[in-house]
Structure formats: C-alpha cells, structure tokens
Design a protein around this motif. Structure first.
Motif, PDB file in Angstrom:
ATOM      1  N   VAL A 161      -0.942  -3.105  -3.267  1.00  0.00           N
ATOM      2  CA  VAL A 161       0.015  -3.771  -2.508  1.00  0.00           C
ATOM      3  C   VAL A 161      -0.754  -5.086  -1.562  1.00  0.00           C
ATOM      4  O   VAL A 161      -1.225  -4.404  -1.421  1.00  0.00           O
ATOM      5  CB  VAL A 161       0.871  -2.899  -2.179  1.00  0.00           C
ATOM      6  CG1 VAL A 161       2.441  -3.258  -1.558  1.00  0.00           C
ATOM      7  CG2 VAL A 161       1.463  -2.048  -3.369  1.00  0.00           C
ATOM      8  N   SER A 162      -0.435  -6.103  -1.369  1.00  0.00           N
ATOM      9  CA  SER A 162      -0.498  -7.614  -1.037  1.00  0.00           C
ATOM     10  C   SER A 162       0.627  -7.491   0.216  1.00  0.00           C
ATOM     11  O   SER A 162       0.424  -8.319   0.945  1.00  0.00           O
ATOM     12  CB  SER A 162      -0.276  -8.297  -1.622  1.00  0.00           C
ATOM     13  OG  SER A 162       0.244  -8.863  -2.657  1.00  0.00           O
ATOM     14  N   CYS A 163       1.896  -7.191   0.167  1.00  0.00           N
ATOM     15  CA  CYS A 163       2.913  -7.337   1.741  1.00  0.00           C
ATOM     16  C   CYS A 163       2.533  -6.165   2.328  1.00  0.00           C
ATOM     17  O   CYS A 163       2.000  -4.943   2.156  1.00  0.00           O
ATOM     18  CB  CYS A 163       3.802  -7.118   0.591  1.00  0.00           C
ATOM     19  SG  CYS A 163       5.201  -5.513  -0.183  1.00  0.00           S
ATOM     20  N   PRO A 164       3.346  -6.387   3.692  1.00  0.00           N
ATOM     21  CA  PRO A 164       3.475  -5.091   4.670  1.00  0.00           C
ATOM     22  C   PRO A 164       4.576  -4.146   4.023  1.00  0.00           C
ATOM     23  O   PRO A 164       5.106  -4.131   3.102  1.00  0.00           O
ATOM     24  CB  PRO A 164       4.035  -5.872   5.446  1.00  0.00           C
ATOM     25  CG  PRO A 164       4.043  -7.564   5.544  1.00  0.00           C
ATOM     26  CD  PRO A 164       3.918  -7.199   3.827  1.00  0.00           C
ATOM     27  N   ALA A 165       3.808  -3.208   5.062  1.00  0.00           N
ATOM     28  CA  ALA A 165       4.535  -1.537   4.303  1.00  0.00           C
ATOM     29  C   ALA A 165       4.814  -0.426   5.457  1.00  0.00           C
ATOM     30  O   ALA A 165       3.794  -0.727   6.435  1.00  0.00           O
ATOM     31  CB  ALA A 165       3.951  -0.864   2.928  1.00  0.00           C
ATOM     32  N   PHE A 166       6.161  -0.222   5.237  1.00  0.00           N
ATOM     33  CA  PHE A 166       6.512   0.707   6.749  1.00  0.00           C
ATOM     34  C   PHE A 166       7.090   2.310   5.519  1.00  0.00           C
ATOM     35  O   PHE A 166       7.461   2.266   4.639  1.00  0.00           O
ATOM     36  CB  PHE A 166       7.796  -0.080   6.709  1.00  0.00           C
ATOM     37  CG  PHE A 166       7.322  -0.649   7.753  1.00  0.00           C
ATOM     38  CD1 PHE A 166       7.643  -0.396   9.268  1.00  0.00           C
ATOM     39  CD2 PHE A 166       7.782  -1.645   7.115  1.00  0.00           C
ATOM     40  CE1 PHE A 166       7.494  -1.940   9.939  1.00  0.00           C
ATOM     41  CE2 PHE A 166       7.400  -2.933   8.134  1.00  0.00           C
ATOM     42  CZ  PHE A 166       7.022  -2.809   9.211  1.00  0.00           C
ATOM     43  N   SER A 167       6.917   3.132   6.026  1.00  0.00           N
ATOM     44  CA  SER A 167       6.577   4.567   5.838  1.00  0.00           C
ATOM     45  C   SER A 167       7.249   5.868   7.034  1.00  0.00           C
ATOM     46  O   SER A 167       6.977   5.500   8.132  1.00  0.00           O
ATOM     47  CB  SER A 167       5.128   5.304   5.296  1.00  0.00           C
ATOM     48  OG  SER A 167       5.036   6.564   5.256  1.00  0.00           O
ATOM     49  N   ILE A 168       8.176   6.460   6.533  1.00  0.00           N
ATOM     50  CA  ILE A 168       8.351   7.142   7.838  1.00  0.00           C
ATOM     51  C   ILE A 168       9.088   8.567   6.567  1.00  0.00           C
ATOM     52  O   ILE A 168       9.019   8.635   5.458  1.00  0.00           O
ATOM     53  CB  ILE A 168      10.314   6.906   7.835  1.00  0.00           C
ATOM     54  CG1 ILE A 168      10.744   5.443   8.540  1.00  0.00           C
ATOM     55  CG2 ILE A 168      10.621   7.409   9.354  1.00  0.00           C
ATOM     56  CD1 ILE A 168      11.711   5.293   8.460  1.00  0.00           C
ATOM     57  N   ILE A 169       8.125   9.559   7.150  1.00  0.00           N
ATOM     58  CA  ILE A 169       8.062  10.633   6.785  1.00  0.00           C
ATOM     59  C   ILE A 169       8.921  11.986   7.080  1.00  0.00           C
ATOM     60  O   ILE A 169       9.156  11.965   8.672  1.00  0.00           O
ATOM     61  CB  ILE A 169       6.609  11.109   6.464  1.00  0.00           C
ATOM     62  CG1 ILE A 169       5.840  11.491   7.015  1.00  0.00           C
ATOM     63  CG2 ILE A 169       5.878  10.567   5.298  1.00  0.00           C
ATOM     64  CD1 ILE A 169       4.518  11.796   6.886  1.00  0.00           C
ATOM     65  N   GLY A 170       9.185  13.081   6.469  1.00  0.00           N
ATOM     66  CA  GLY A 170       9.532  14.349   6.990  1.00  0.00           C
ATOM     67  C   GLY A 170       8.468  14.993   7.341  1.00  0.00           C
ATOM     68  O   GLY A 170       7.030  15.307   7.002  1.00  0.00           O
ATOM     69  N   GLU A 171       9.113  16.549   7.565  1.00  0.00           N
ATOM     70  CA  GLU A 171       8.013  17.927   7.726  1.00  0.00           C
ATOM     71  C   GLU A 171       7.036  17.900   6.188  1.00  0.00           C
ATOM     72  O   GLU A 171       7.904  17.959   5.119  1.00  0.00           O
ATOM     73  CB  GLU A 171       8.352  18.796   8.301  1.00  0.00           C
ATOM     74  CG  GLU A 171       8.914  18.943   9.556  1.00  0.00           C
ATOM     75  CD  GLU A 171       8.164  18.863  10.443  1.00  0.00           C
ATOM     76  OE1 GLU A 171       6.444  18.680  10.354  1.00  0.00           O
ATOM     77  OE2 GLU A 171       8.171  19.196  11.918  1.00  0.00           O
ATOM     78  N   PRO A 172       5.730  17.734   6.372  1.00  0.00           N
ATOM     79  CA  PRO A 172       5.583  18.535   5.254  1.00  0.00           C
ATOM     80  C   PRO A 172       6.042  19.774   4.625  1.00  0.00           C
ATOM     81  O   PRO A 172       6.413  20.781   4.545  1.00  0.00           O
ATOM     82  CB  PRO A 172       4.637  18.465   5.082  1.00  0.00           C
ATOM     83  CG  PRO A 172       3.975  19.433   6.572  1.00  0.00           C
ATOM     84  CD  PRO A 172       5.364  18.638   7.091  1.00  0.00           C
ATOM     85  N   SER A 173       6.648  19.666   3.117  1.00  0.00           N
ATOM     86  CA  SER A 173       7.595  20.927   1.990  1.00  0.00           C
ATOM     87  C   SER A 173       7.039  20.540   1.186  1.00  0.00           C
ATOM     88  O   SER A 173       6.189  19.398   0.436  1.00  0.00           O
ATOM     89  CB  SER A 173       8.360  21.107   2.787  1.00  0.00           C
ATOM     90  OG  SER A 173       9.168  19.443   2.057  1.00  0.00           O
ATOM     91  N   THR A 174       7.379  21.592   0.352  1.00  0.00           N
ATOM     92  CA  THR A 174       7.227  21.091  -1.173  1.00  0.00           C
ATOM     93  C   THR A 174       8.058  20.439  -2.064  1.00  0.00           C
ATOM     94  O   THR A 174       8.053  19.679  -3.314  1.00  0.00           O
ATOM     95  CB  THR A 174       8.011  22.809  -2.615  1.00  0.00           C
ATOM     96  OG1 THR A 174       8.856  23.569  -1.512  1.00  0.00           O
ATOM     97  CG2 THR A 174       6.473  23.570  -1.761  1.00  0.00           C
TER      98      THR A 174
END
Length: 271
Positions: A161-174
């Motif tokens: 992937v050569s474009c900018p990327a944003f990630s929003i995540i929650g609490e870890p879980s299954t």
C-alpha cells in the motif's frame, strides 16, 4: 483560535444535498454485486468504497455512508459477495471486487475503507490500486484461527500500500482478533493509528445490531457508548477529510494539538 469543525455532526450536504441509489455491478466471481451509491450534490466528489465486516452486510454501515456523504464524499457501499458463511469466504476476492467497483464507477480519486474484515479488504484493494489516495480501517482485522482460511492474509498485501492510512481500533477481543489488524497498518509508511478506550467491535458499525452486541459488547467500560461513538465518528470522518483535502480541519483533528483534549481525558491512546 477558531474551534475545529465538529465532524461527529452532519455535514453541510445534510439532509437535502445528497441522494441514494441502488445499483449492481459485475465483478470477478460475482456477476451481480449489489451496492448503494450515496452522492452529495457536488462537482466531482472524491469517492470512498466502504466495506462491511465478515458475515454482516451493508445495512450496518449505512450510517457511515450517509454521514460521509453529508460531508461531500461519494460513498459506494457494496454487499460484499465473499463473506458468506455458506458460500465460502474469500477476503482477497472481496478486496479485488472493491477495486473493481471503483473502476466500474469510473473513479481514480478513491479511498478504500472498511470495518473489521472489510478493513482487510480495503487494504487488499489499496495494495492493488496505485491511484488510491488513502485507506481507513475501522477496527480492522486480519485473518486468524478461521477454519479453511490462512492466517494473516493481509500481511502479504499491506506493505504494497503506497497511500496514507488511518486506523481506529477498539479494545482487544476475539471479535477484532485481538487488534491484529493494527499490524497491517504498521506495514504502511506514514500510518496513523488511535485506540478508542472502552470501545468494542460494535461501536465501529452504524447502526449496529443485536447480533453484534450479543457477541462483542465489552462487559466493563470506563467510557459510555454516548461518549465513545462521537469520538469514532469524528476521527473517521476527519481522516476522510484529511485524505481528500476537503477540509483542513480533518488534518488538524489528527494533529497533536487536535488530539490533546481526548488524550488528556484518556478516551484515546496513540498506537
């Protein structure tokens, strides 16, 4: 200083400056993929192809599609063909289909976004599309411990992937494979990632439903859904605004200054 735009609220195209249409597209191994098009009344709006999660459906992402369209973005919301428990699971084909949908729609100014496994498909799509302008993962996941599906499929694509990327995540879980989707974004140069404290996998859908909430709701939370969900919507919309250039405030929300208030309350953490 002037306050930043409130991206958790509806944008200037709501409610009368946007339309919705249902279409079908012939993509690889899926001759009649249904998708909805949410279009703002704007000239040549940037396009987001938005993927839903595994065994879910586009209905749980309608809120995101409507919200982003109100901010001047055209959203293509497909019902992905290869997340069907009975017909088989093919994450790579879903990613390819998202890219093909953008091509069929005639756009090159495209962002790929998605929730859960839809975020994995978005990364696969962006890895195959040199014209992609960005990726947004909403509690995105990679494959893990699924019978008949190789583990960590996305790791073979993310570094391309050569474009900018944003990630929003929650609490870890299954439900979010213990945040393993974050590792995909760490393979992308210049990625930004934030964790929303107390959020569960369902908080990243809009609207979510009892199916998700019966499986994926956090038992103990520091912040309520009423506090969490506007933060997720603000961050997700601001990421899209930053990637498209439609609003400078999108970039400012993700700046150290823009995040300072939330960091001080402890509702977000940088990852």
């Amino acid at each position: 200083d002037d306050p930043l735009v409130d991206f958790s609220d509806w944008g200037p195209h709501y409610p009368y400056g946007m339309s919705k249409e249902t279409r079908t597209a012939a993509v690889t191994n899926c001759p009649d993929m249904e998708y909805k098009v949410y279009t703002p009344y704007a000239t040549n709006p940037p396009v987001v192809v938005l993927g839903h999660g595994f065994a879910r459906g586009s209905s749980v992402m309608v809120g995101w599609a409507e919200h982003l369209s109100s901010w001047g973005v055209e959203v293509l919301l497909p019902t992905l063909c290869h997340y069907n428990v009975f017909a088989g699971v093919n994450h790579e084909m879903n990613g390819q289909n998202m890219k093909e949908l953008a091509e069929i729609h005639g756009t090159t100014n495209v962002i790929y976004a998605g929730h859960s496994a839809g975020g994995l498909a978005a990364i696969i799509a962006a890895s195959q599309d040199p014209d992609a302008i960005g990726v947004l993962g909403l509690d995105a996941t990679d494959t893990q411990d699924v019978p008949g599906v190789p583990d960590l499929i996305g790791m073979g694509y993310a570094s391309n992937v050569s474009c900018p990327a944003f990630s929003i995540i929650g609490e870890p879980s299954t439900c979010n494979a213990d945040n393993n989707g974050l590792n995909l974004f760490k393979e992308i140069d210049g990625y930004r990632a934030l964790k929303v404290i107390s959020s569960d996998h369902c908080d990243f859908e809009s609207p979510t439903d009892w199916v998700c909430e019966s499986q994926c709701t956090n038992d103990s939370v520091e912040f309520s859904d009423e506090e969490i969900r506007p933060v997720i919507f603000t961050l997700g919309t601001a990421a899209i605004m930053s990637l498209t250039g439609l609003s400078e405030d999108g970039t400012l929300v993700w700046s150290n200054e823009g995040l300072e208030g939330w960091l001080s309350t402890g509702i977000i953490q940088e990852k």
